[in-house]
Design a protein around this motif. Structure first.
Motif, PDB file in Angstrom:
ATOM      1  N   ILE A 106      53.592  47.452  31.483  1.00 13.76           N
ATOM      2  CA  ILE A 106      52.155  47.195  31.442  1.00 13.76           C
ATOM      3  C   ILE A 106      51.424  48.258  32.255  1.00 13.76           C
ATOM      4  O   ILE A 106      52.046  49.019  33.004  1.00 13.76           O
ATOM      5  CB  ILE A 106      51.799  45.799  31.991  1.00 13.76           C
ATOM      6  CG1 ILE A 106      52.148  45.698  33.481  1.00 13.76           C
ATOM      7  CG2 ILE A 106      52.518  44.710  31.188  1.00 13.76           C
ATOM      8  CD1 ILE A 106      51.635  44.423  34.154  1.00 13.76           C
ATOM      9  N   ILE A 107      50.116  48.292  32.120  1.00 12.75           N
ATOM     10  CA  ILE A 107      49.272  49.150  32.938  1.00 12.75           C
ATOM     11  C   ILE A 107      48.035  48.341  33.306  1.00 12.75           C
ATOM     12  O   ILE A 107      47.515  47.587  32.477  1.00 12.75           O
ATOM     13  CB  ILE A 107      48.910  50.452  32.185  1.00 12.75           C
ATOM     14  CG1 ILE A 107      48.300  51.472  33.143  1.00 12.75           C
ATOM     15  CG2 ILE A 107      48.005  50.187  30.996  1.00 12.75           C
ATOM     16  CD1 ILE A 107      48.214  52.871  32.547  1.00 12.75           C
ATOM     17  N   CYS A 108      47.607  48.449  34.559  1.00 14.11           N
ATOM     18  CA  CYS A 108      46.507  47.603  35.050  1.00 14.11           C
ATOM     19  C   CYS A 108      45.503  48.455  35.831  1.00 14.11           C
ATOM     20  O   CYS A 108      45.740  49.632  36.124  1.00 14.11           O
ATOM     21  CB  CYS A 108      47.050  46.493  35.947  1.00 14.11           C
ATOM     22  SG  CYS A 108      48.327  45.497  35.163  1.00 14.11           S
ATOM     23  N   SER A 109      44.396  47.827  36.191  1.00 10.34           N
ATOM     24  CA  SER A 109      43.332  48.577  36.853  1.00 10.34           C
ATOM     25  C   SER A 109      43.583  48.773  38.343  1.00 10.34           C
ATOM     26  O   SER A 109      43.157  49.773  38.914  1.00 10.34           O
ATOM     27  CB  SER A 109      41.998  47.848  36.663  1.00 10.34           C
ATOM     28  OG  SER A 109      41.985  46.630  37.395  1.00 10.34           O
ATOM     29  N   ASP A 110      44.277  47.801  38.992  1.00 11.21           N
ATOM     30  CA  ASP A 110      44.416  47.813  40.455  1.00 11.21           C
ATOM     31  C   ASP A 110      43.041  47.993  41.099  1.00 11.21           C
ATOM     32  O   ASP A 110      42.859  48.759  42.043  1.00 11.21           O
ATOM     33  CB  ASP A 110      45.376  48.934  40.870  1.00 11.21           C
ATOM     34  CG  ASP A 110      45.830  48.779  42.337  1.00 11.21           C
ATOM     35  OD1 ASP A 110      45.500  47.740  42.951  1.00 11.21           O
ATOM     36  OD2 ASP A 110      46.476  49.719  42.852  1.00 11.21           O
ATOM     37  N   ASN A 111      42.072  47.271  40.533  1.00  9.04           N
ATOM     38  CA  ASN A 111      40.682  47.446  40.949  1.00  9.04           C
ATOM     39  C   ASN A 111      40.423  46.875  42.334  1.00  9.04           C
ATOM     40  O   ASN A 111      40.831  45.761  42.636  1.00  9.04           O
ATOM     41  CB  ASN A 111      39.757  46.784  39.920  1.00  9.04           C
ATOM     42  CG  ASN A 111      38.300  46.909  40.312  1.00  9.04           C
ATOM     43  OD1 ASN A 111      37.735  45.991  40.885  1.00  9.04           O
ATOM     44  ND2 ASN A 111      37.705  48.055  40.014  1.00  9.04           N
TER      45      ASN A 111
END
Length: 943
Positions: free
Chosen positions: A210-215
């Motif tokens: 997966i890939i995420c924002s890590d916002n």
């Protein structure tokens, strides 16, 4: 009552921080702003993963706000592992939306040996946790673990750099981890190409990427790339990517599995049938929809109504004898069925016959249809199957146009052949007439001797009346001139008749051509093309006018004296007039030489005899010439017939070569289709034998009529041509082939040269030819053909394809095939097989029930009732709920209805190692580490 359409592609963000994180960039951000940001960016599910904390109050507030906007909020927490080199490894625990967060947070704080580590340039509020023990605790509490992966220094790859046996430990940790979170999209390529195959080989597990924002600031939300998960927006939905790590996760900008809105059925509904059927809409998924239910629960009824509403080929139901299989109109006059596409178009089952289907390309495979096609009775079913394969091969527009062109060429050749054969027999008949006329003529030598004798008599008469030699010569010349003039008149009259006959034939041909040209003209759509076409074929109209003008030259009327005169002056009328004048002038010049009535009479008799004999000689020579020329023409027509026969064969070779590319894609599925030109020997044999004399049985002498030769027999084209030639020669030239009294030669020849070629498509699957397969395997191969060859992306409706298939074929071949094909087009399928429901990862399960048919009674007001949802829709049975379909979740319905459903779910979970990890020592031994190596790492918490 379920109202969703199962597992759908949605945007997820599984790594998202709030101001509860110690390192959040803007502590003034509100929960409302967070939800607004997520909605603006199209996020359906978010996991709150603050550093070292589960802020229960904030998460519950976000869940309440998100519910109003259709955003699911999952609780989570981000950890840092104990130091492992340059940087600690980051990992995350994600929990169910309904998880007991108070208990989970207490357990995580009290039992994971959490310790604060200060110094080394780290912020004093960073908390480091033992990696393996914390992962174990997360799973014990029902969570899912994601770990940073890729080229960044805080990923699982960092383990390799810090320990003597880092690779082994990294693989051991990977066995405990559920999901890899990549830092950037580019890392996915290497992971899929290198890392995943190694892990699959070493630990038997494929980990979702997966890939995420890590916002860390909702006001500056920036996604690296869209993460799409195909699942319900829930924790149970998230778990599905563990079982389907490749098909349920996509990292890409656009929504995966694109299908045209017009080719997707969005929902269906029974209308106007009282309480017979549920009146609520049944939602459908874009991918695989599976209809399950007990016996007589209405599964096939639903599928049949979809097919009956949309299928353009209404004759299909008649051919399959299912035209009125489910007809409720008699009991409910207002009974109807409505289908709505994703594009917003609707259509009813009962509609005006002139209304075309909104999805005419839909495929319907009713129950037992595949089995019937797979039966080994080739004469009855083989042709049907070959037709189906051919139709599928030429289904796309380009191939269809090529095949239509081929058919038109073949039909044109058929017409040419008929014309040529008719011309052949016309010439043959004419030769017979000419030879008949020749037999009525005198002997050529006798005529020549008679002319010579009469000429001598004339000379003697001329001498007897005292004519000088010069006068005799002049007289002979005048006689010859008169005879020539008479011969010309005879030739003119004969030619006149021939031209009149030919004019009539040409006029008929031109009129037919003009009629066909006009039909083509009306079919042309482009105005520019029409102009070019009409300009190119204007010669037909000009030719008709010119022929009419030419024909008028041959028209004549009676004059006042009863003679014939031409209506128009022309070269023809002048030629006829000149001939008459020449004859009159020659006869007038002879008068002075004819002295005495008796001598004159003898002269006339002799001259007439000479003229008649010379005319007869001329006719004989003309007959010989015409017979010779017609025999040459006959041979030419015969050669044309055989040449055209070969041309047809070449057309079949050509179309097979042109369509070859349509079958290449199927080879990746182990399916091979090879085109061959075949010849229908039985059909030819029957057509000729029906015209043959049975007593003489001439056909027994010819290999062409060998009763052992079937329609799919191999043949050499040169030998076939020779076999046909031998029969032709026997029929026409040797005339020793005896036909029955009713038969005529021309029809026999036409039958002999009829185009009995056909394109035959040989089917092979995994080195096994269709004709030698079991019925079950053949059924699956036919299904592959129908789906694989169809270039249309319209929905496919299949009723119990597993019938007559063994479990191995279902669990391997059929399931895998459905998993691949549902990505290309919508599939709606009735089944009672758990492997198809669970292992094919059906996105939408429709549960059907008929009241009074099952063991458990339902208080639903409807006789036939339906509900639908995803595999992950789980709800334990509520014994207080009397409506059967509402009493449990979709997962529980599957386990209850489909025999082996529970085992299928269990095996699916075991396959991907969920809820069960190998003990660490056992795992380390599996990857070939020694006992000392294991003890060196001091990883007793794993064992």
């Amino acid at each position: 009552m379920q109202t969703n359409r199962g597992s759908e592609w949605r945007k997820w963000d599984l790594h998202f921080h709030t101001p509860s994180s110690y390192d959040y960039q803007d502590k003034s951000v509100t929960n409302e702003q967070i939800i607004t940001t997520l909605k603006t960016n199209g996020i359906s599910v978010v996991a709150i993963t603050d550093h070292h904390i589960i802020d229960i109050t904030r998460i519950r507030a976000l869940q309440a706000l998100g519910a109003r906007e259709g955003i699911a909020v999952l609780p989570g927490i981000e950890f840092l592992s104990e130091s492992r080199g340059k940087e600690p490894v980051h990992f995350i625990g994600i929990f169910s939306e309904n998880a007991p967060l108070d208990y989970i947070w207490t357990q995580l704080q009290g039992t994971t040996e959490v310790r604060e580590i200060l110094g080394l340039g780290k912020a004093p509020n960073e908390v480091y946790c033992p990696l393996s023990a914390t992962i174990r605790e997360i799973k014990k509490l029902g969570g899912i673990v994601t770990i940073h992966a890729g080229t960044k220094s805080n990923t699982i790859e960092n383990i390799t750099n810090s320990l003597p046996h880092g690779i082994a430990e990294k693989e051991a940790i990977a066995s405990l981890v559920d999901i890899y979170e990549l830092g950037k999209e580019e890392d996915a390529v290497g992971y899929r190409k290198v890392v995943m195959p190694i892990l699959q080989k070493k630990i038997g597990k494929t980990i979702p990427l997966i890939i995420c924002s890590d916002n860390h600031n909702a006001n500056k939300y920036k996604i690296k790339q869209n993460l799409w998960l195909k699942a319900q927006p829930s924790f149970e939905g998230l778990k599905q990517i563990l079982y389907e790590p490749e098909q349920r996760v996509k990292i890409q900008f656009e929504k995966p599995d694109f299908k045209e809105d017009r080719l997707v059925i969005d929902q269906v509904q029974f209308v106007g049938c009282g309480n017979r059927f549920t009146p609520f809409t049944i939602k459908l998924n874009e991918n695989l929809n599976v209809i399950i239910g007990g016996k007589s629960s209405g599964k096939s009824i639903l599928l049949y109504n979809i097919a009956k509403t949309l299928l353009a080929d209404k004759d299909f139901f008649v051919r399959e004898k299912i035209e009125n299989k489910y007809n409720f109109g008699g009991e409910h006059p207002d009974y109807n069925f409505q289908i709505t596409t994703k594009g917003g178009f609707s259509q009813y089952l009962n509609r005006d016959i002139s209304d075309n289907s909104i999805i005419p390309e839909i495929k319907y495979i009713p129950q037992n249809y595949l089995v019937k096609l797979a039966e080994p009775d080739e004469n009855r079913k083989g042709a049907d199957l070959n037709t189906i394969v051919r139709d599928l091969i030429k289904e796309d527009q380009e191939s269809g146009n090529k095949y239509r062109d081929f058919v038109n060429k073949a039909k044109t050749n058929d017409r040419k052949r008929e014309i040529i054969i008719d011309a052949y027999f016309d010439i043959k008949s004419k030769i017979g007439d000419l030879e008949g006329q020749l037999k009525t003529k005198p002997n050529k030598e006798i005529l020549e001797k008679n002319i010579e004798s009469n000429l001598q008599k004339l000379e003697e008469i001329n001498k007897s009346i005292g004519l000088t030699n010069d006068q005799i010569d002049e007289y002979n010349k005048l006689q010859e001139s008169a005879r020539a003039a008479k011969a010309d008149t005879v030739k003119i009259n004969s030619d006149f008749k021939k031209i009149l006959e030919f004019n009539s034939e040409v006029a008929e041909i031109l009129e037919n051509l003009e009629a066909k040209k006009n039909l083509v003209d009306t079919s042309l759509e482009h105005e520019g093309i029409r102009k070019i076409f009409n300009s190119g074929y204007s010669f037909i109209e000009h030719s008709i006018k010119e022929l009419a003008e030419f024909k008028s030259l041959f028209e004549f009327v009676k004059d006042k004296d009863g003679g014939s005169v031409f209506t128009k002056k022309s070269d023809l009328s002048a030629l006829v007039a000149n001939g008459k004048e020449a004859l009159s002038a020659a006869e007038e010049k002879l008068i002075p030489f004819q002295k005495g009535d008796e001598l004159k009479k003898q002269n006339e008799i002799l001259n007439q005899s000479i003229a008649n004999d010379k005319a007869a000689l001329s006719e004989i020579e003309q007959l010989y010439k015409e017979i010779s020329e017609n025999k040459k023409a006959l041979l030419a027509e015969k050669n044309k017939i055989f040449s055209l026969f070969l041309d047809n064969y070449k057309e079949y070779l050509s179309i097979i070569e042109q369509l070859k590319l349509r079958t290449v894609d199927l080879e990746k599925d182990g399916l091979k289709i090879t085109g061959h030109v075949k010849f229908n020997f039985p059909l030819l044999r029957k057509s000729i034998l029906d015209m043959s004399d049975g007593r003489t049985a001439s056909y027994t002498r010819f290999r062409l009529f060998d009763f052992e030769r079937e329609g799919t027999a191999d043949f050499e084209i040169t030998q076939l041509v020779e076999d046909i030639r031998s029969v032709f020669d026997s029929l026409i030239e040797k005339r020793d082939y005896v036909l029955n009294r009713k038969a005529v030669e021309v029809n026999a020849v036409k039958a002999l040269f009829t185009d009995h070629f056909f394109d035959f498509w040989e089917i092979e699957y995994k080195n096994d030819k269709l004709g030698t397969m079991s019925t079950g395997k053949a059924s699956f191969v036919i299904l592959m053909l129908i789906i694989g060859l169809s270039k249309s992306k319209a929905p496919i409706l299949i009723d119990q394809p597993e019938d007559n298939l063994d479990n191995r074929s279902i669990s391997s071949d059929l399931v895998e095939y459905l998993r691949n094909k549902k990505l290309e087009r919508q599939i709606i399928l009735v089944t009672h097989n758990p492997n198809i429901v669970v292992n094919a990862d059906a996105e939408n399960i429709i549960v059907a029930n008929q009241k009074g048919q099952g063991e458990v009674e339902s208080n639903s007001p409807y006789q036939f009732d339906y509900t639908n949802g995803a595999l992950e829709d789980s709800l334990p049975m509520d014994v207080t709920e009397q409506d059967l379909l509402k009493s449990m979740g979709i997962r529980e319905h599957i386990a209850e209805i489909v025999e082996g459903g529970k085992e299928a779910f269990k095996k699916r979970e075991e396959k991907y190692g969920f809820n069960e990890s190998l003990p660490y020592k056992a795992l380390m031994q599996k990857i070939l580490l020694s006992k000392d190596d294991i003890e060196h790492f001091e990883l007793e918490n794993y064992s």
